[in-house]
Design an enzyme around this catalytic site. Structure first.
Site, PDB file in Angstrom:
ATOM      1  N   PRO A  66     -58.811  -4.350   5.514  1.00  0.00           N
ATOM      2  CA  PRO A  66     -57.771  -3.357   5.210  1.00  0.00           C
ATOM      3  C   PRO A  66     -58.423  -2.154   4.535  1.00  0.00           C
ATOM      4  O   PRO A  66     -59.367  -2.311   3.747  1.00  0.00           O
ATOM      5  CB  PRO A  66     -56.832  -4.099   4.272  1.00  0.00           C
ATOM      6  CG  PRO A  66     -57.616  -5.233   3.724  1.00  0.00           C
ATOM      7  CD  PRO A  66     -58.680  -5.558   4.716  1.00  0.00           C
ATOM      8  N   HIS A  67     -57.953  -0.971   4.870  1.00  0.00           N
ATOM      9  CA  HIS A  67     -58.584   0.230   4.329  1.00  0.00           C
ATOM     10  C   HIS A  67     -57.586   1.371   4.240  1.00  0.00           C
ATOM     11  O   HIS A  67     -56.572   1.368   4.924  1.00  0.00           O
ATOM     12  CB  HIS A  67     -59.781   0.647   5.192  1.00  0.00           C
ATOM     13  CG  HIS A  67     -59.435   0.815   6.632  1.00  0.00           C
ATOM     14  ND1 HIS A  67     -59.358  -0.250   7.507  1.00  0.00           N
ATOM     15  CD2 HIS A  67     -59.125   1.912   7.358  1.00  0.00           C
ATOM     16  CE1 HIS A  67     -59.035   0.195   8.714  1.00  0.00           C
ATOM     17  NE2 HIS A  67     -58.870   1.502   8.639  1.00  0.00           N
TER      18      HIS A  67
END
Length: 155
Positions: A66-67
């Site tokens: 996730p970013h």
């Protein structure tokens, strides 16, 4: 081996965290991001959730990255989490996720953000490296693997 000392610190590498859902995981990551990366927890949780709505960041093999681009951090900030039990992440291979490497970059990070994502993705696609991460006995052992301490000590 791999060296992410520029992305993680001992305080941002977490072993055997309990989180039954993505929402709970993102809340945990957000708390760490606030304490260690200087980013407001609510902003982190919201941005991670918004990014997941575009499509899952889980790419198979029990891995997710996730970013988000968030203006607050100085450079790219990473948080690595190994869950105590895998959770559903909507991965393309339908396997639950237990290894998560969250990345946060300033909005103007440009290629630094993409390079960090590529480095992390390349490492986590390595089955032998994933096995070492899953077998590490503690957060300290995980940090040693992720920061390249193991390789530097062997040299």
């Amino acid at each position: 081996m791999y060296d992410f000392h520029d992305l993680v610190t001992p305080e941002t590498v977490l072993a055997d965290i309990a989180a039954g859902t993505r929402k709970a995981l993102f809340a945990h990551i957000a708390g760490v991001a606030e304490r260690r990366c200087g980013i407001a927890a609510k902003l982190v949780a919201d941005r991670l959730s918004d990014r997941e709505k575009l499509g899952t960041t889980a790419f198979g093999g029990g891995i997710a990255i996730p970013h988000a681009r968030i203006d607050s951090p100085d450079g790219v900030c990473g948080i690595f989490v190994r869950l105590d039990r895998p959770i559903d992440f909507g991965a393309v291979d339908e396997l639950p996720v237990d290894l998560i490497f969250a990345l946060f970059s300033p909005a103007d990070a440009g290629s630094d953000h993409l390079k960090a994502l590529a480095r992390v993705s390349r490492a986590l696609r390595d089955a032998a490296f994933r096995a070492k991460l899953r077998g590490a006995g503690s957060s300290d052992a995980l940090y040693a693997l992720l920061s390249g301490v193991e390789a530097r000590d062997a040299a």
